[in-house]
Design a protein around this motif. Structure first.
Motif, mmCIF file in Angstrom:
data_model
loop_
_atom_site.group_PDB
_atom_site.id
_atom_site.type_symbol
_atom_site.label_atom_id
_atom_site.label_comp_id
_atom_site.label_asym_id
_atom_site.label_seq_id
_atom_site.Cartn_x
_atom_site.Cartn_y
_atom_site.Cartn_z
ATOM 1 N N VAL A 113 38.019 18.726 66.074
ATOM 2 C CA VAL A 113 37.915 17.354 66.574
ATOM 3 C C VAL A 113 38.172 16.369 65.432
ATOM 4 C CG1 VAL A 113 36.440 15.651 67.719
ATOM 5 C CG2 VAL A 113 36.220 18.092 68.292
ATOM 6 N N TYR A 114 39.171 15.509 65.617
ATOM 7 C CA TYR A 114 39.523 14.475 64.641
ATOM 8 C C TYR A 114 39.162 13.103 65.200
ATOM 9 C CZ TYR A 114 42.457 17.492 61.638
ATOM 10 O OH TYR A 114 42.923 18.452 60.768
ATOM 11 N N GLY A 115 38.575 12.261 64.360
ATOM 12 C CA GLY A 115 38.348 10.867 64.725
ATOM 13 C C GLY A 115 39.461 9.996 64.186
ATOM 14 N N THR A 116 39.479 8.730 64.600
ATOM 15 C CA THR A 116 40.514 7.800 64.152
ATOM 16 C C THR A 116 39.877 6.613 63.439
ATOM 17 O OG1 THR A 116 42.010 8.406 65.957
ATOM 18 C CG2 THR A 116 42.417 6.305 64.878
ATOM 19 N N MET A 117 40.391 6.297 62.265
ATOM 20 C CA MET A 117 39.954 5.140 61.486
ATOM 21 C C MET A 117 41.077 4.110 61.461
ATOM 22 S SD MET A 117 36.908 5.120 60.024
ATOM 23 C CE MET A 117 35.534 6.275 59.787
ATOM 24 N N GLN A 118 40.725 2.845 61.761
ATOM 25 C CA GLN A 118 41.700 1.766 61.763
ATOM 26 C C GLN A 118 41.537 0.938 60.484
ATOM 27 O OE1 GLN A 118 42.630 0.361 66.034
ATOM 28 N NE2 GLN A 118 40.413 0.544 66.024
ATOM 29 N N ALA A 119 42.522 1.053 59.594
ATOM 30 C CA ALA A 119 42.393 0.479 58.251
ATOM 31 C C ALA A 119 42.489 -1.031 58.231
ATOM 32 C CB ALA A 119 43.462 1.073 57.332
ATOM 33 N N THR A 163 24.559 12.582 65.350
ATOM 34 C CA THR A 163 25.900 12.071 65.083
ATOM 35 C C THR A 163 26.060 11.838 63.590
ATOM 36 O OG1 THR A 163 27.487 10.350 65.715
ATOM 37 C CG2 THR A 163 25.198 9.655 65.437
ATOM 38 N N LEU A 164 27.196 11.280 63.189
ATOM 39 C CA LEU A 164 27.474 10.920 61.805
ATOM 40 C C LEU A 164 27.445 9.396 61.688
ATOM 41 C CD1 LEU A 164 30.443 13.392 61.237
ATOM 42 C CD2 LEU A 164 28.118 13.643 60.349
ATOM 43 N N PRO A 165 27.507 8.832 60.478
ATOM 44 C CA PRO A 165 27.465 7.376 60.336
ATOM 45 C C PRO A 165 28.541 6.677 61.153
ATOM 46 C CG PRO A 165 27.186 8.407 58.207
ATOM 47 C CD PRO A 165 27.523 9.512 59.150
ATOM 48 N N TYR A 181 31.926 12.094 66.903
ATOM 49 C CA TYR A 181 31.163 12.753 65.850
ATOM 50 C C TYR A 181 30.157 13.756 66.403
ATOM 51 C CZ TYR A 181 33.093 8.966 62.995
ATOM 52 O OH TYR A 181 33.932 8.089 62.359
ATOM 53 N N SER A 182 29.540 13.459 67.531
ATOM 54 C CA SER A 182 28.599 14.428 68.098
ATOM 55 C C SER A 182 29.341 15.694 68.530
ATOM 56 C CB SER A 182 27.841 13.811 69.287
ATOM 57 O OG SER A 182 28.725 13.436 70.336
ATOM 58 N N SER A 183 30.581 15.551 68.983
ATOM 59 C CA SER A 183 31.383 16.727 69.342
ATOM 60 C C SER A 183 31.857 17.475 68.105
ATOM 61 C CB SER A 183 32.591 16.297 70.184
ATOM 62 O OG SER A 183 32.185 15.659 71.367
ATOM 63 N N ALA A 184 32.227 16.723 67.068
ATOM 64 C CA ALA A 184 32.673 17.360 65.830
ATOM 65 C C ALA A 184 31.572 18.214 65.220
ATOM 66 C CB ALA A 184 33.131 16.293 64.836
ATOM 67 N N ILE A 185 30.333 17.740 65.274
ATOM 68 C CA ILE A 185 29.205 18.508 64.756
ATOM 69 C C ILE A 185 29.080 19.848 65.475
ATOM 70 C CG2 ILE A 185 26.666 18.557 64.711
ATOM 71 C CD1 ILE A 185 26.770 15.574 64.010
ATOM 72 N N MET A 186 29.420 19.865 66.752
ATOM 73 C CA MET A 186 29.299 21.086 67.546
ATOM 74 C C MET A 186 30.481 22.031 67.366
ATOM 75 S SD MET A 186 27.915 19.385 71.094
ATOM 76 C CE MET A 186 27.834 20.962 71.950
ATOM 77 N N TYR A 187 31.681 21.489 67.170
ATOM 78 C CA TYR A 187 32.883 22.325 67.250
ATOM 79 C C TYR A 187 33.657 22.469 65.945
ATOM 80 C CZ TYR A 187 32.189 22.417 72.259
ATOM 81 O OH TYR A 187 31.647 22.630 73.510
ATOM 82 N N ILE A 208 30.099 20.223 57.638
ATOM 83 C CA ILE A 208 30.896 20.011 58.852
ATOM 84 C C ILE A 208 32.288 19.550 58.435
ATOM 85 C CG2 ILE A 208 31.113 18.672 60.989
ATOM 86 C CD1 ILE A 208 28.012 18.210 60.712
ATOM 87 N N PRO A 209 33.317 20.371 58.622
ATOM 88 C CA PRO A 209 34.673 19.942 58.254
ATOM 89 C C PRO A 209 35.154 18.848 59.206
ATOM 90 C CG PRO A 209 34.760 22.037 59.419
ATOM 91 C CD PRO A 209 33.299 21.723 59.211
ATOM 92 N N MET A 210 35.388 17.658 58.676
ATOM 93 C CA MET A 210 35.751 16.516 59.516
ATOM 94 C C MET A 210 37.205 16.148 59.307
ATOM 95 S SD MET A 210 34.341 14.635 61.823
ATOM 96 C CE MET A 210 35.420 13.643 62.859
#
Length: 515
Positions: A309-315, A228-230, A295-301, A336-338
């Motif tokens: 695959v986009y994640g969400t950050m809550q500021a 995964t990522l951090p 993140y584990s899915s983003a690494i794969m796809y 890995i393009p995130m």
């Protein structure tokens, strides 16, 4: 499980090996070499003021004053209904009463329940949601496309407690991807999914506890954990897990594998149709597990500069800035393009209450100004990444100042009109002036379009009502501009010559009759 993932991508495996040494901190030296929950150091400038390296931002041509130009594509009847609905939604007494009704025993009486749901359907549901069926949602997408906007399709299921429900929800998400592909090209920007709908929430809590404890104690072995990522920083809220949790049971590991396979099926479908998938965020008690899945899915796809695959950050979270920097930089180093969706957050009350009950400070910023600063810093950081050709960003904001700053930053860095890596987004039925203003300035703009049966979407509507009180009350700009535009249209009839007024009245009848 991790071996299966990495063996399918020799190039990724080589990249991972190349970056193991520079990414692992001393405190994580004992961890598995495929664990990237490292804590890279921020530069001195980033620590003191992350936006300090930002170039001067000139004023962009974002016009939020010309009501005639902003609402030119909106039919008069829709404009009138929107103004009324926003006025009701901004009335806290009305909202409180509505929430009391929806949570009361009145909903247990079939006749009263039908009346209440029909009332909700023809007011707030029609204003904030795209429809009950894919046919209705498709018509909504076509209408906003005619207005120069795009749709983010949200099959509005939320928390699920069993595998049977998770399987049903997965089918709904898969159909949403197929539905998106059937609509006019570029009319749908993203499909939105909730991990809580395809993985039992009790399992997400158990996983989050274990991930938190492993961050505190790297000797903890999690045999089920993929690369995964951090996920954490030292400032992340770890108080949810005060004692070492028990390992997952065989049944929980089996359920985890089922949940993982559901997400992979969804990612495969999105990859097949080239429809980006955004994973929504939840509260901090379960967010670590959601980030892990994301993140584990983003690494794969996520490959070839195409973040699927986009994640969400809550500021509004105090650790958001550092988590975004760590995750994005690590992903970039690994090739890995995130992609990220940046939001302010929707669980302020519950987060603060829980932290207080456990004797800890709230994980949410102490002031709204701090939240604004965090959002703007994160937006600036990612816009610079996009200008350099890396990653993707959805700026989900209703804040006018944040919209102006981001638009100015993008223009200053030469991000061209129609750049698919930068998308502004607002909830359907809200911040229309900002959406149309950004559209008129040449940016890609999407509306968040939840759809599904009224009773299924009700948790979404209730959550919006409860968590976004301040947001709804700040819809005054939309209401003011809508009022001015309605008056202008009325005056254009009142002061026109008789023959012109008759023609205009006929046109308005046609316009008002447009569904």
């Amino acid at each position: 499980m991790a071996t299966r993932v990495l063996s399918s991508s020799p190039k990724l495996l080589n990249n991972l090996r190349s970056f193991i040494k520079p990414l692992n901190s001393a405190s994580a030296a004992a961890a598995s070499p495929l664990n990237f929950d490292e804590k890279p150091e921020l530069s001195t400038v980033e620590k003191q003021h992350p936006i300090a390296t930002t170039r001067h931002q000139p004023t962009t041509n974002l016009d939020l004053d010309d009501h005639q130009k902003l609402f030119a594509s909106v039919p008069t009847l829709k404009l009138l209904r929107s103004s009324v609905n926003l006025g009701l939604a901004a009335n806290e007494t009305f909202v409180d009463f509505g929430m009391w009704v929806m949570n009361s025993r009145l909903m247990e009486t079939p006749l009263l329940r039908d009346i209440i749901l029909k009332t909700v359907k023809h007011t707030f549901f029609e204003h904030f949601c795209a429809g009950e069926t894919t046919t209705e949602a498709g018509e909504c997408v076509r209408k906003i496309q005619e207005a120069g906007l795009r749709g983010m399709l949200v099959y509005a299921v939320e928390h699920t407690s069993d595998n049977a429900g998770c399987d049903r929800n997965l089918e709904g998400f898969l159909q949403s991807v197929e539905f998106a592909k059937s609509l006019p090209p570029s009319s749908v920007s993203f499909v939105i999914a909730k991990i809580t709908a395809i993985c039992p929430i009790s399992l997400l809590k158990r996983m989050s506890d274990l991930l938190r404890w492993q961050y505190k104690d790297s000797s903890l072995n999690l045999p089920w954990k993929l690369n995964t990522l951090p996920i954490f920083t030292d400032s992340s809220p770890l108080y949810h897990t005060l004692q070492r949790p028990q390992p997952l049971t065989p049944q929980e590991e089996s359920d985890l594998e089922l949940a993982h396979q559901r997400l992979l099926k969804l990612c495969q479908k999105c990859t097949q149709y080239n429809v980006p998938l955004t994973i929504d965020a939840e509260d901090t008690s379960i967010q670590p597990a959601i980030d892990y899945f994301t993140y584990s899915s983003a690494i794969m796809y996520n490959k070839d500069d195409n973040p699927i695959v986009y994640g969400t950050m809550q500021a509004y979270l105090k650790d958001a800035r550092e988590r975004l920097f760590n995750t994005a930089r690590t992903a970039e180093k690994l090739g890995i393009p995130m992609g990220f969706k940046l939001v302010r957050g929707a669980y302020m009350s519950s987060e603060t209450k829980l932290a207080s009950s456990l004797g800890f400070d709230s994980p949410v910023h102490n002031t709204i100004q701090d939240t604004h600063a965090c959002f703007n810093d994160c937006a600036s950081f990612m816009i610079e990444k996009i200008a350099d050709g890396y990653g993707g960003l959805i700026l989900a904001t209703h804040n006018l100042e944040s919209g102006k700053l981001a638009a100015s930053k993008a223009r200053n860095l030469g991000i061209e009109k129609g750049n698919q890596k930068l998308e502004f987004a607002q909830l359907y039925g809200m911040s229309e002036a900002l959406s149309f203003g950004l559209r008129n300035a040449g940016f890609q703009v999407s509306k968040y379009l939840p759809y599904g049966p009224v009773d299924m979407v009700m948790p979404y509507l209730l959550r919006r009502a409860e968590e976004n009180r301040g947001l709804l009350s700040t819809s005054s700009l939309d209401r003011t501009l809508m009022g001015k535009e309605l008056k202008r249209r009325l005056k254009s009839l009142q002061f026109a010559k008789p023959e012109m007024a008759a023609t205009a009245a006929g046109s308005m009848k046609i316009e008002i009759g447009t569904p």
